[in-house]
Write a protein that holds these residues in place. Structure first.
Motif, PDB file in Angstrom:
ATOM      1  N   ASP A  93      13.924   9.882  43.813  1.00 54.58           N
ATOM      2  CA  ASP A  93      12.786   9.299  44.533  1.00 54.58           C
ATOM      3  C   ASP A  93      13.003   9.324  46.046  1.00 54.58           C
ATOM      4  O   ASP A  93      12.756   8.347  46.744  1.00 54.58           O
ATOM      5  CB  ASP A  93      12.525   7.868  44.060  1.00 54.58           C
ATOM      6  N   HIS A 152      13.998   0.204  35.393  1.00 51.98           N
ATOM      7  CA  HIS A 152      13.298   1.285  34.720  1.00 51.98           C
ATOM      8  C   HIS A 152      12.172   1.803  35.615  1.00 51.98           C
ATOM      9  O   HIS A 152      11.816   1.194  36.616  1.00 51.98           O
ATOM     10  CB  HIS A 152      12.734   0.827  33.372  1.00 51.98           C
ATOM     11  N   GLU A 163       9.569   5.641  36.518  1.00 55.03           N
ATOM     12  CA  GLU A 163       9.450   7.102  36.519  1.00 55.03           C
ATOM     13  C   GLU A 163      10.082   7.624  37.788  1.00 55.03           C
ATOM     14  O   GLU A 163       9.713   7.217  38.891  1.00 55.03           O
ATOM     15  CB  GLU A 163       7.983   7.505  36.415  1.00 55.03           C
ATOM     16  N   ARG A 164      11.047   8.530  37.647  1.00 56.97           N
ATOM     17  CA  ARG A 164      11.846   8.962  38.781  1.00 56.97           C
ATOM     18  C   ARG A 164      11.765  10.466  38.995  1.00 56.97           C
ATOM     19  O   ARG A 164      11.915  11.235  38.051  1.00 56.97           O
ATOM     20  CB  ARG A 164      13.326   8.604  38.552  1.00 56.97           C
ATOM     21  N   ASP A 165      11.522  10.863  40.241  1.00 58.14           N
ATOM     22  CA  ASP A 165      11.668  12.266  40.626  1.00 58.14           C
ATOM     23  C   ASP A 165      13.146  12.505  40.907  1.00 58.14           C
ATOM     24  O   ASP A 165      13.693  11.979  41.891  1.00 58.14           O
ATOM     25  CB  ASP A 165      10.837  12.584  41.865  1.00 58.14           C
ATOM     26  N   SER A 216       8.993  12.248  31.900  1.00 56.64           N
ATOM     27  CA  SER A 216       7.965  11.238  32.093  1.00 56.64           C
ATOM     28  C   SER A 216       6.599  11.729  31.634  1.00 56.64           C
ATOM     29  O   SER A 216       6.260  12.911  31.760  1.00 56.64           O
ATOM     30  CB  SER A 216       7.894  10.859  33.574  1.00 56.64           C
ATOM     31  N   SER A 217       5.807  10.794  31.159  1.00 63.25           N
ATOM     32  CA  SER A 217       4.425  11.127  30.794  1.00 63.25           C
ATOM     33  C   SER A 217       3.604  11.494  32.023  1.00 63.25           C
ATOM     34  O   SER A 217       2.524  12.068  31.908  1.00 63.25           O
ATOM     35  CB  SER A 217       3.775   9.939  30.075  1.00 63.25           C
ATOM     36  N   GLN A 218       4.112  11.160  33.200  1.00 58.30           N
ATOM     37  CA  GLN A 218       3.437  11.497  34.442  1.00 58.30           C
ATOM     38  C   GLN A 218       3.787  12.893  34.946  1.00 58.30           C
ATOM     39  O   GLN A 218       3.207  13.379  35.913  1.00 58.30           O
ATOM     40  CB  GLN A 218       3.797  10.473  35.523  1.00 58.30           C
ATOM     41  N   LYS A 237      10.637  15.051  36.530  1.00 61.43           N
ATOM     42  CA  LYS A 237      10.275  13.640  36.579  1.00 61.43           C
ATOM     43  C   LYS A 237      10.671  13.027  35.244  1.00 61.43           C
ATOM     44  O   LYS A 237      10.147  13.412  34.188  1.00 61.43           O
ATOM     45  CB  LYS A 237       8.782  13.467  36.825  1.00 61.43           C
ATOM     46  N   GLU A 270      11.829   9.486  32.775  1.00 60.78           N
ATOM     47  CA  GLU A 270      11.777   8.041  32.553  1.00 60.78           C
ATOM     48  C   GLU A 270      13.190   7.476  32.703  1.00 60.78           C
ATOM     49  O   GLU A 270      14.115   7.923  32.027  1.00 60.78           O
ATOM     50  CB  GLU A 270      11.269   7.737  31.145  1.00 60.78           C
ATOM     51  N   GLN A 271      13.366   6.536  33.619  1.00 58.20           N
ATOM     52  CA  GLN A 271      14.625   5.805  33.694  1.00 58.20           C
ATOM     53  C   GLN A 271      14.534   4.656  32.712  1.00 58.20           C
ATOM     54  O   GLN A 271      13.646   3.801  32.808  1.00 58.20           O
ATOM     55  CB  GLN A 271      14.866   5.273  35.095  1.00 58.20           C
TER      56      GLN A 271
END
Length: 266
Positions: free
Chosen positions: A14, A81, A83-85, A131-133, A106, A108-109
């Motif tokens: 991030d 937790h 969502e992390r780039d 991540s779902s994103q 990306k 999920e943490q």
């Protein structure tokens, strides 16, 4: 032949440079599914293209006594937790430079595991799935560094240098533009550019990526900015790639830029 060593790796989460904290970086995975209708003794004849798992095993780091500090810097509302780039840059025989390999996705943490020591905190950060994103258009986490982390000044102007030649040809299936803006004192736009010809500054003037592989106007005065921009899967990308900047109100900026080419050669 080039070699890599962990001391030449850099890890960005991030748009926070965690390299100086990290003890170990977990394995980075890109595993394709195999044909399910086969006996276990059959030879492996094929894989299912596009059907793959992208994984990052936990990284381990030492922080100071502020266990949540790393994620506060990253602008996170929670420390355990999110969502992390995540981008790992792999320098070849030395600190990273343009053209070196990167792994980016990306994730999920899933938690934030810590153990208090004397004057330090040992942390382990595990990642779950993608991540779902994240963009589902691309299932490839490997690419090339276009701009190593560095502080650049508006007085130096824009990038007039040459680009990297990552596959020796043009590709036709798009890609992903990745940026981590660690700090700035105002607004700016980060971009990737492509070119053919002889790989000189003038060749990039009509880049097909100028309006697509871009961060848009961003400002890291108070918090870092980061992103992964998925381009069209039918976009033609020419042979050479380089980073570019459009200065807004900023006079100084520290950033790293990378690109993942979906590299079907035409």
């Amino acid at each position: 032949m080039t070699r890599t060593h962990l001391k030449h790796y850099r890890a960005y989460l991030d748009a926070v440079d965690i390299s100086g904290y990290v003890r170990t970086i977990g394995a980075l995975g890109w595993i394709f599914d195999a044909e399910p209708d086969a006996a276990i003794t059959d030879e492996v004849k094929n894989i299912l293209i596009g059907k793959c798992d992208i994984t990052a095993e936990p990284y381990s780091a030492f922080l100071d006594n502020d266990a949540a500090g790393l994620f506060v810097l990253a602008g996170s509302a929670t420390a355990d937790h999110g969502e992390r780039d995540y981008m790992v840059v792999m320098g070849a025989n030395a600190a990273p430079v343009a053209g070196d390999n990167i792994f980016a996705q990306k994730f999920e943490q899933t938690s934030y595991q810590m153990e208090q020591g004397t004057g330090f905190v040992a942390v382990t950060v595990p990642f779950g799935g993608v991540s779902s994103q994240a963009s589902m258009s691309y299932r490839k986490p490997w690419g090339k560094l276009l701009a190593a982390k560095q502080t650049r000044l508006v007085a130096a102007g824009v990038n007039t240098g040459v680009g990297i030649d990552d596959i020796g040809a043009t590709s036709a299936l798009g890609g992903v533009f990745i940026y981590h803006l660690f700090s700035s004192d105002g607004t700016l736009t980060l971009k990737a550019e492509d070119a053919n010809g002889t790989n000189i500054d003038g060749d990039f003037a009509d880049s097909t990526l100028d309006n697509t592989a871009t961060s848009g106007s961003i400002d890291a005065t108070t918090a870092p900015k980061h992103g992964m921009v998925a381009l069209s899967t039918t976009l033609a990308i020419r042979r050479y790639l380089r980073w570019q900047i459009a200065w807004g109100t900023a006079t100084t900026a520290t950033f790293a830029v990378a690109f993942i080419r979906n590299n079907s050669i035409i």
